[in-house]
Design a protein around this motif. Structure first.
Motif, PDB file in Angstrom:
ATOM      1  N   ILE A   1       4.143  10.425  -4.033  1.00 20.60           N
ATOM      2  CA  ILE A   1       3.151   9.478  -4.546  1.00 20.60           C
ATOM      3  C   ILE A   1       1.995  10.236  -5.189  1.00 20.60           C
ATOM      4  CG2 ILE A   1       1.492   7.682  -3.919  1.00 20.60           C
ATOM      5  CD1 ILE A   1       3.504   6.843  -1.701  1.00 20.60           C
ATOM      6  N   ASP A   2       1.525  11.295  -4.512  1.00 20.74           N
ATOM      7  CA  ASP A   2       0.404  12.085  -5.049  1.00 20.74           C
ATOM      8  C   ASP A   2       0.754  12.683  -6.417  1.00 20.74           C
ATOM      9  OD1 ASP A   2      -0.956  11.542  -2.702  1.00 20.74           O
ATOM     10  OD2 ASP A   2      -0.575  13.521  -1.818  1.00 20.74           O
ATOM     11  N   HIS A   3       1.971  13.155  -6.559  1.00 18.75           N
ATOM     12  CA  HIS A   3       2.372  13.853  -7.793  1.00 18.75           C
ATOM     13  C   HIS A   3       2.757  12.895  -8.925  1.00 18.75           C
ATOM     14  CE1 HIS A   3       3.629  17.105 -10.319  1.00 18.75           C
ATOM     15  NE2 HIS A   3       4.915  16.818 -10.248  1.00 18.75           N
ATOM     16  N   PHE A   4       3.547  11.865  -8.599  1.00 14.90           N
ATOM     17  CA  PHE A   4       4.086  10.975  -9.637  1.00 14.90           C
ATOM     18  C   PHE A   4       3.392   9.618  -9.713  1.00 14.90           C
ATOM     19  CE2 PHE A   4       7.624  13.802  -8.456  1.00 14.90           C
ATOM     20  CZ  PHE A   4       7.925  14.332  -9.695  1.00 14.90           C
ATOM     21  N   GLY A   5       2.696   9.239  -8.657  1.00 14.22           N
ATOM     22  CA  GLY A   5       2.093   7.916  -8.575  1.00 14.22           C
ATOM     23  C   GLY A   5       3.035   6.929  -7.924  1.00 14.22           C
TER      24      GLY A   5
ATOM     25  N   VAL B   1       9.318   7.291  -6.733  1.00 15.44           N
ATOM     26  CA  VAL B   1       8.951   6.420  -5.618  1.00 15.44           C
ATOM     27  C   VAL B   1       9.938   5.259  -5.490  1.00 15.44           C
ATOM     28  CG1 VAL B   1       7.185   4.817  -4.752  1.00 15.44           C
ATOM     29  CG2 VAL B   1       6.540   7.116  -5.537  1.00 15.44           C
ATOM     30  N   ALA B   2      10.336   4.667  -6.602  1.00 17.94           N
ATOM     31  CA  ALA B   2      11.311   3.560  -6.546  1.00 17.94           C
ATOM     32  C   ALA B   2      12.610   4.024  -5.893  1.00 17.94           C
ATOM     33  CB  ALA B   2      11.579   3.029  -7.950  1.00 17.94           C
ATOM     34  N   ARG B   3      13.057   5.233  -6.237  1.00 11.01           N
ATOM     35  CA  ARG B   3      14.288   5.780  -5.654  1.00 11.01           C
ATOM     36  C   ARG B   3      14.114   6.060  -4.158  1.00 11.01           C
ATOM     37  NH1 ARG B   3      18.138   8.085  -9.137  1.00 11.01           N
ATOM     38  NH2 ARG B   3      18.506   9.743  -7.628  1.00 11.01           N
ATOM     39  N   GLN B   4      12.982   6.651  -3.783  1.00 10.29           N
ATOM     40  CA  GLN B   4      12.754   6.929  -2.364  1.00 10.29           C
ATOM     41  C   GLN B   4      12.609   5.641  -1.557  1.00 10.29           C
ATOM     42  OE1 GLN B   4       9.705   9.861  -1.515  1.00 10.29           O
ATOM     43  NE2 GLN B   4      10.657  11.363  -2.863  1.00 10.29           N
ATOM     44  N   MET B   5      11.999   4.633  -2.142  1.00  7.16           N
ATOM     45  CA  MET B   5      11.911   3.337  -1.467  1.00  7.16           C
ATOM     46  C   MET B   5      13.312   2.782  -1.204  1.00  7.16           C
ATOM     47  SD  MET B   5       8.746   1.493  -3.523  1.00  7.16           S
ATOM     48  CE  MET B   5       8.949  -0.116  -2.723  1.00  7.16           C
TER      49      MET B   5
ATOM     50  N   SER C   1       0.835  -1.206   0.000  1.00 11.34           N
ATOM     51  CA  SER C   1       0.000   0.000   0.000  1.00 11.34           C
ATOM     52  C   SER C   1       0.867   1.251   0.000  1.00 11.34           C
ATOM     53  CB  SER C   1      -0.914   0.027   1.231  1.00 11.34           C
ATOM     54  OG  SER C   1      -0.157   0.274   2.406  1.00 11.34           O
ATOM     55  N   ASN C   2       0.279   2.348  -0.450  1.00  8.43           N
ATOM     56  CA  ASN C   2       0.991   3.626  -0.410  1.00  8.43           C
ATOM     57  C   ASN C   2       1.310   4.009   1.025  1.00  8.43           C
ATOM     58  OD1 ASN C   2       0.800   3.751  -3.174  1.00  8.43           O
ATOM     59  ND2 ASN C   2      -0.898   5.197  -3.183  1.00  8.43           N
ATOM     60  N   ASP C   3       0.370   3.764   1.941  1.00  8.41           N
ATOM     61  CA  ASP C   3       0.591   4.081   3.346  1.00  8.41           C
ATOM     62  C   ASP C   3       1.813   3.341   3.892  1.00  8.41           C
ATOM     63  OD1 ASP C   3      -0.383   5.344   5.893  1.00  8.41           O
ATOM     64  OD2 ASP C   3      -0.543   3.231   6.474  1.00  8.41           O
ATOM     65  N   ALA C   4       1.975   2.086   3.511  1.00  7.29           N
ATOM     66  CA  ALA C   4       3.138   1.311   3.974  1.00  7.29           C
ATOM     67  C   ALA C   4       4.441   1.900   3.431  1.00  7.29           C
ATOM     68  CB  ALA C   4       3.006  -0.150   3.557  1.00  7.29           C
ATOM     69  N   LYS C   5       4.419   2.336   2.189  1.00  5.37           N
ATOM     70  CA  LYS C   5       5.618   2.953   1.613  1.00  5.37           C
ATOM     71  C   LYS C   5       6.006   4.205   2.403  1.00  5.37           C
ATOM     72  CE  LYS C   5       4.662   1.439  -3.157  1.00  5.37           C
ATOM     73  NZ  LYS C   5       3.517   0.580  -2.819  1.00  5.37           N
ATOM     74  N   VAL C   6       5.005   4.988   2.782  1.00  2.61           N
ATOM     75  CA  VAL C   6       5.248   6.216   3.532  1.00  2.61           C
ATOM     76  C   VAL C   6       5.713   5.897   4.955  1.00  2.61           C
ATOM     77  CG1 VAL C   6       4.120   8.266   4.508  1.00  2.61           C
ATOM     78  CG2 VAL C   6       3.655   7.590   2.134  1.00  2.61           C
ATOM     79  N   ARG C   7       4.971   5.056   5.658  1.00  2.00           N
ATOM     80  CA  ARG C   7       5.255   4.769   7.076  1.00  2.00           C
ATOM     81  C   ARG C   7       6.514   3.928   7.296  1.00  2.00           C
ATOM     82  NH1 ARG C   7       0.969   5.730  10.765  1.00  2.00           N
ATOM     83  NH2 ARG C   7      -0.919   6.426   9.692  1.00  2.00           N
TER      84      ARG C   7
END
Length: 168
Positions: free
Chosen positions: A71-75, A81-85, A56-62
């Motif tokens: 996530i809101d801007h790029f999906g 997101v892959a880089r931030q992960m 989930s997006n929430d899991a990626k953030v938390r």
């Protein structure tokens, strides 16, 4: 006879051992298959540290510190997101020297013209001396959900092997 992913995971493990490295992973679309490939190799406890399934997006953030605005801007399926992960994995796994991440659209639904079914973004982060080197790559894989997920695991492993072999 070992599977292709098990063979690739074993090769990656050998490289990590020779470089005194540790791997950690975070997966979305592959749902633990990458971690499963690592732990299918006997002795992987000597080079595989840990993994997250942040579906989930929430899991990626938390769990990984992905910025919700990214996530809101790029999906969720994006280079950013892959880089931030990947950076988040290394922030949360201090022993790890290499992070691999996956985020994608395995199908059968969910695709768009801009982001088709089969699109997977991969994040790679390495600790190099006192720096963090982060990069990303994407591929669009053909086939059904299972084929996309297995191809994503193979590509992530092949890319990590190339990354460690090239010393980049």
């Amino acid at each position: 006879m070992p599977s292709t992913t098990e063979t690739l995971a074993g090769r990656l493990g050998e490289l990590l051992l020779t470089q005194s490295g540790w791997l950690a992973t975070a997966e979305s679309c592959t749902g633990g298959l990458l971690a499963g490939a690592m732990t299918s190799v006997a002795g992987s406890s000597g080079w595989y540290d840990r993994g997250w399934v942040t579906y989930s997006n929430d899991a990626k953030v938390r769990e990984l510190g992905v910025v919700s605005q990214t996530i809101d801007h790029f999906g969720a399926v994006s280079e950013e997101v892959a880089r931030q992960m990947a950076a988040g994995v290394l922030a949360e796994a201090p022993r790890a020297t290499l992070a691999l991440t996956t985020t994608g659209i395995a199908g059968p639904g969910g695709g768009t013209d801009a982001k088709p079914v089969g699109l997977v973004w991969f994040g790679f982060a390495r600790r190099v001396e006192d720096d963090l080197v982060v990069c990303a790559a994407s591929r669009v894989f053909p086939g059904d959900r299972h084929a996309v997920r297995m191809a994503a695991v193979s590509f992530a492993l092949e890319s990590a092997i190339a990354l460690l072999s090239d010393g980049r």
